[in-house]
Structures are given as structure tokens and as C-alpha cells.
Design an enzyme around this catalytic site. Structure first.
Site, PDB file in Angstrom:
ATOM      1  N   THR A  11      -9.547  -3.929  -9.637  1.00  0.00           N
ATOM      2  CA  THR A  11      -9.241  -4.761  -8.472  1.00  0.00           C
ATOM      3  C   THR A  11     -10.329  -4.637  -7.424  1.00  0.00           C
ATOM      4  O   THR A  11     -10.968  -3.584  -7.297  1.00  0.00           O
ATOM      5  CB  THR A  11      -7.883  -4.352  -7.838  1.00  0.00           C
ATOM      6  OG1 THR A  11      -7.577  -5.283  -6.792  1.00  0.00           O
ATOM      7  CG2 THR A  11      -7.898  -2.952  -7.247  1.00  0.00           C
ATOM      8  N   ASN A  13      -9.252  -5.468  -4.389  1.00  0.00           N
ATOM      9  CA  ASN A  13      -8.347  -5.406  -3.232  1.00  0.00           C
ATOM     10  C   ASN A  13      -8.041  -3.933  -2.908  1.00  0.00           C
ATOM     11  O   ASN A  13      -7.248  -3.293  -3.599  1.00  0.00           O
ATOM     12  CB  ASN A  13      -7.069  -6.194  -3.573  1.00  0.00           C
ATOM     13  CG  ASN A  13      -6.095  -6.250  -2.413  1.00  0.00           C
ATOM     14  OD1 ASN A  13      -6.065  -5.347  -1.577  1.00  0.00           O
ATOM     15  ND2 ASN A  13      -5.289  -7.285  -2.379  1.00  0.00           N
ATOM     16  N   ASP A  75      -2.020  -7.778 -11.440  1.00  0.00           N
ATOM     17  CA  ASP A  75      -1.936  -9.158 -10.969  1.00  0.00           C
ATOM     18  C   ASP A  75      -0.552  -9.324 -10.361  1.00  0.00           C
ATOM     19  O   ASP A  75       0.459  -8.970 -10.973  1.00  0.00           O
ATOM     20  CB  ASP A  75      -2.181 -10.175 -12.086  1.00  0.00           C
ATOM     21  CG  ASP A  75      -2.603 -11.517 -11.493  1.00  0.00           C
ATOM     22  OD1 ASP A  75      -3.686 -11.572 -10.873  1.00  0.00           O
ATOM     23  OD2 ASP A  75      -1.843 -12.491 -11.600  1.00  0.00           O
ATOM     24  N   SER A  76      -0.534  -9.816  -9.150  1.00  0.00           N
ATOM     25  CA  SER A  76       0.740  -9.828  -8.432  1.00  0.00           C
ATOM     26  C   SER A  76       0.840 -11.061  -7.548  1.00  0.00           C
ATOM     27  O   SER A  76      -0.141 -11.765  -7.355  1.00  0.00           O
ATOM     28  CB  SER A  76       0.882  -8.547  -7.603  1.00  0.00           C
ATOM     29  OG  SER A  76      -0.326  -8.228  -6.964  1.00  0.00           O
ATOM     30  N   PHE A 160      -0.266  -5.575   3.876  1.00  0.00           N
ATOM     31  CA  PHE A 160      -1.286  -6.607   3.692  1.00  0.00           C
ATOM     32  C   PHE A 160      -0.629  -7.855   3.109  1.00  0.00           C
ATOM     33  O   PHE A 160       0.583  -7.870   2.883  1.00  0.00           O
ATOM     34  CB  PHE A 160      -2.407  -6.095   2.765  1.00  0.00           C
ATOM     35  CG  PHE A 160      -1.969  -5.890   1.329  1.00  0.00           C
ATOM     36  CD1 PHE A 160      -1.283  -4.750   0.957  1.00  0.00           C
ATOM     37  CD2 PHE A 160      -2.245  -6.844   0.348  1.00  0.00           C
ATOM     38  CE1 PHE A 160      -0.869  -4.563  -0.364  1.00  0.00           C
ATOM     39  CE2 PHE A 160      -1.845  -6.671  -0.978  1.00  0.00           C
ATOM     40  CZ  PHE A 160      -1.158  -5.526  -1.327  1.00  0.00           C
ATOM     41  N   GLY A 161      -1.448  -8.867   2.884  1.00  0.00           N
ATOM     42  CA  GLY A 161      -0.970 -10.068   2.198  1.00  0.00           C
ATOM     43  C   GLY A 161       0.274 -10.668   2.851  1.00  0.00           C
ATOM     44  O   GLY A 161       0.305 -10.943   4.049  1.00  0.00           O
ATOM     45  N   HIS A 188       7.375  -4.020  -5.990  1.00  0.00           N
ATOM     46  CA  HIS A 188       6.979  -4.497  -7.320  1.00  0.00           C
ATOM     47  C   HIS A 188       5.921  -3.562  -7.925  1.00  0.00           C
ATOM     48  O   HIS A 188       5.976  -3.224  -9.089  1.00  0.00           O
ATOM     49  CB  HIS A 188       6.455  -5.936  -7.190  1.00  0.00           C
ATOM     50  CG  HIS A 188       5.425  -6.133  -6.119  1.00  0.00           C
ATOM     51  ND1 HIS A 188       5.536  -5.591  -4.854  1.00  0.00           N
ATOM     52  CD2 HIS A 188       4.229  -6.797  -6.126  1.00  0.00           C
ATOM     53  CE1 HIS A 188       4.475  -5.915  -4.145  1.00  0.00           C
ATOM     54  NE2 HIS A 188       3.666  -6.644  -4.887  1.00  0.00           N
ATOM     55  N   ARG A 189       4.973  -3.143  -7.089  1.00  0.00           N
ATOM     56  CA  ARG A 189       3.889  -2.270  -7.583  1.00  0.00           C
ATOM     57  C   ARG A 189       4.448  -0.888  -7.934  1.00  0.00           C
ATOM     58  O   ARG A 189       4.081  -0.295  -8.953  1.00  0.00           O
ATOM     59  CB  ARG A 189       2.810  -2.185  -6.488  1.00  0.00           C
ATOM     60  CG  ARG A 189       1.527  -1.483  -6.884  1.00  0.00           C
ATOM     61  CD  ARG A 189       0.371  -1.881  -5.970  1.00  0.00           C
ATOM     62  NE  ARG A 189       0.048  -3.287  -6.121  1.00  0.00           N
ATOM     63  CZ  ARG A 189       0.327  -4.217  -5.190  1.00  0.00           C
ATOM     64  NH1 ARG A 189       0.869  -3.887  -4.024  1.00  0.00           N
ATOM     65  NH2 ARG A 189       0.052  -5.475  -5.428  1.00  0.00           N
TER      66      ARG A 189
HETATM   67  P1  ITT Z   1      -7.634  -8.555  -7.422  1.00  0.00           P
HETATM   68  O1  ITT Z   1      -7.447  -9.828  -8.247  1.00  0.00           O
HETATM   69  O2  ITT Z   1      -9.060  -8.173  -7.273  1.00  0.00           O
HETATM   70  O3  ITT Z   1      -6.754  -7.444  -7.899  1.00  0.00           O
HETATM   71  P2  ITT Z   1      -6.293 -10.073  -5.311  1.00  0.00           P
HETATM   72  O4  ITT Z   1      -5.893  -9.709  -3.932  1.00  0.00           O
HETATM   73  O5  ITT Z   1      -7.031 -11.375  -5.513  1.00  0.00           O
HETATM   74  O6  ITT Z   1      -7.146  -8.852  -5.894  1.00  0.00           O
HETATM   75  P3  ITT Z   1      -4.162 -11.119  -7.000  1.00  0.00           P
HETATM   76  O7  ITT Z   1      -5.033 -12.126  -7.647  1.00  0.00           O
HETATM   77  O8  ITT Z   1      -3.219 -10.331  -7.847  1.00  0.00           O
HETATM   78  O9  ITT Z   1      -5.017 -10.016  -6.226  1.00  0.00           O
HETATM   79  O10 ITT Z   1      -3.363 -11.851  -5.845  1.00  0.00           O
HETATM   80  C1  ITT Z   1      -2.281 -11.226  -5.252  1.00  0.00           C
HETATM   81  C2  ITT Z   1      -1.797 -12.045  -4.070  1.00  0.00           C
HETATM   82  O11 ITT Z   1      -0.474 -11.628  -3.748  1.00  0.00           O
HETATM   83  C3  ITT Z   1      -2.637 -11.807  -2.823  1.00  0.00           C
HETATM   84  O12 ITT Z   1      -2.568 -12.934  -1.975  1.00  0.00           O
HETATM   85  C4  ITT Z   1      -1.937 -10.614  -2.186  1.00  0.00           C
HETATM   86  O13 ITT Z   1      -2.151 -10.574  -0.797  1.00  0.00           O
HETATM   87  C5  ITT Z   1      -0.469 -10.887  -2.543  1.00  0.00           C
HETATM   88  N1  ITT Z   1       0.220  -9.610  -2.766  1.00  0.00           N
HETATM   89  C6  ITT Z   1       0.246  -8.869  -3.910  1.00  0.00           C
HETATM   90  N2  ITT Z   1       0.895  -7.717  -3.721  1.00  0.00           N
HETATM   91  C7  ITT Z   1       1.290  -7.724  -2.431  1.00  0.00           C
HETATM   92  C8  ITT Z   1       1.966  -6.798  -1.645  1.00  0.00           C
HETATM   93  O14 ITT Z   1       2.330  -5.611  -2.101  1.00  0.00           O
HETATM   94  N3  ITT Z   1       2.197  -7.116  -0.366  1.00  0.00           N
HETATM   95  C9  ITT Z   1       1.804  -8.301   0.140  1.00  0.00           C
HETATM   96  N4  ITT Z   1       1.129  -9.225  -0.532  1.00  0.00           N
HETATM   97  C10 ITT Z   1       0.868  -8.948  -1.821  1.00  0.00           C
END
Ligand code: ITT
Length: 207
Positions: A11, A13, A75-76, A160-161, A188-189
Site C-alpha cells: 500500500t 496509504n 483493498d477496502s 482518515f478517508g 473491517h481492517r
Molecule cells: P492503496 O491502494 O495504495 O492501498 P488507497 O488509499 O488507494 O491505497 P484503496 O484503493 O483500497 O486504497 O481505497 C480505499 C478507499 O476507502 C480510500 O478512499 C480510503 O480512504 C477508504 N477507506 C479504506 N479504509 C478506510 C478506513 O479504515 N477508514 C476510512 N476510509 C477508509
């Protein structure tokens, strides 16, 4: 170092890496992510499911790093029932080409407002699929889900996110308002990593 003691998280992220590090504790001698491998550029997430994209990321990194470590991808994303499961696999790029966390949250809140879905009708869940690989081989797949709903507005500063707009079931606060240890117990993680830990103890127990 034995390759099974060296874990690379596939990742870019760092928030994901931080949560995974906390949850795995000292099980591995070393945990790194793609920040340590700037030569590995962005991996195209062209799959149509979380599982396909998780596998793409793990195998791509596995092929580049060979058998020197084991690779775990994540992937989430968020599924909102009133939006037919969106943003789903498009969670990271929901608001378009220059999407960021803030613009993605705004688009989600705006869309729910537009169709007039409020309160208990904002049913949603975070989903996480992790793929464990060595070289170009998939060793195992782990799934995690946390059910909840979308808040009427952003609340809280941590995480985040989509954390500041997601209220997990059984709570009245968003993930961004709750202490990080609460998120890391029910997320979920956390659920996917619990399956990974079970697999480490007994690989035949997780299918
Ligand atoms: P990598 O692909 O490099 O792992 P990414 O951030 O692009 O990084 P994803 O493609 O899996 O990862 O996209 C995940 C999306 O879902 C992204 O917008 C995250 O902010 C959100 N997300 C995933 N887990 C989250 C969490 O625990 N809390 C809040 N948002 C989450």
C-alpha cells in the site's frame, strides 16, 4: 531474516500501514510498506471487486520483490445501500480524477442529501479484502466487514478517508470521534487481520 518474518504491506496509504502495524504488534520482525520502495509506482486497480484489486496489488509487488518477504495487500472501501453499493471499489476515486478524502466525503454526503436519505436509512458498511502473497503465488485471502451508517455531517478529527462520516453499528459517534483503539477493535481492517492472525497459527483453518 527468514522471509516469513518480513512483511511488506502493498500500500501507498500510510494510514492503512499504521493501523496494520498496531494490530499486528510484534508478530513480524519487520513491517514495511511501499514508501520504502519508491521504484514501485502506482498499481492500476482495474479489477471490478475488492478481491480482484487486492490480488492485483499483492501479486504485482510479490513479482517485483521475489521471495525475500511475504506481501499483504489491503483493498477496502465503503458501500452505501441507498447508492446501490457505491462508492464500493471506486471509494478512493469517487469524486473523480483529482479526488481526495475531503472531496470524496463531500460527494457522498451531497448525493445522500439529494435523494433525501437520512438517519437510519443511511445503511452502509466498510469492507476490506487482504491478499497474502509470496512471489507470484497467492497464499491466502482474508475478509473483513464493519456494518454501520453514514452520519448527516462530518464529525471528528481522527482517522482518515471516510472515518468522519461513518458511524459503526452499536455506537453514536463516527470512527473519527471514537478512540483509535475502538476502531482498531471493530473495523473491517481489524476483522481481516484477525483472520490473518488465525491463519498464521494454523494455515488450514482459514479458507
Ligand atoms: P492503496 O491502494 O495504495 O492501498 P488507497 O488509499 O488507494 O491505497 P484503496 O484503493 O483500497 O486504497 O481505497 C480505499 C478507499 O476507502 C480510500 O478512499 C480510503 O480512504 C477508504 N477507506 C479504506 N479504509 C478506510 C478506513 O479504515 N477508514 C476510512 N476510509 C477508509
Amino acid at each position: 531474516m527468514n522471509e516469513m518474518n518480513r512483511l511488506i504491506i502493498a500500500t501507498g496509504n500510510t494510514h492503512k500501514t499504521e493501523e496494520i502495524r498496531k494490530l499486528l504488534g510484534s508478530i513480524f520482525e519487520s513491517i514495511e510498506d511501499l514508501q520504502s520502495y519508491p521504484e514501485i509506482g502506482e498499481i492500476g486497480e482495474i479489477g471490478s471487486t475488492f478481491g480482484e484489486n487486492a490480488e492485483l496489488k499483492a501479486i504485482e509487488v510479490g513479482k517485483l520483490l521475489g521471495n525475500s518477504a511475504i506481501i499483504l495487500s489491503d483493498d477496502s472501501g465503503l458501500e452505501v445501500d441507498a447508492l446501490n453499493g457505491a462508492p464500493g471499489v471506486r471509494s478512493a476515486r469517487f469524486s473523480g480524477k483529482n479526488a481526495n478524502d475531503a472531496s470524496n466525503r463531500k460527494k457522498l454526503l451531497d448525493e445522500l442529501e439529494e435523494i433525501g436519505v437520512h438517519g437510519e436509512f443511511r445503511v452502509a458498511r466498510f469492507r476490506c479484502v487482504m491478499v497474502l502473497a509470496r512471489g507470484d503465488q497467492t497464499l491466502a485471502v482474508f475478509n473483513g466487514v464493519v456494518e454501520g451508517k453514514i452520519a448527516d455531517k462530518e464529525k471528528g478529527e481522527s482517522g482518515f478517508g471516510y472515518d468522519s462520516i461513518f458511524i459503526p453499528q452499536g455506537y453514536d459517534k463516527t470512527f473519527a470521534e471514537l478512540p483509535s483503539h475502538t476502531k482498531n477493535t471493530i473495523s473491517h481492517r481489524a476483522n481481516a487481520l484477525a483472520a490473518f492472525k488465525t491463519w498464521l497459527l494454523d494455515p488450514d483453518s482459514v479458507k
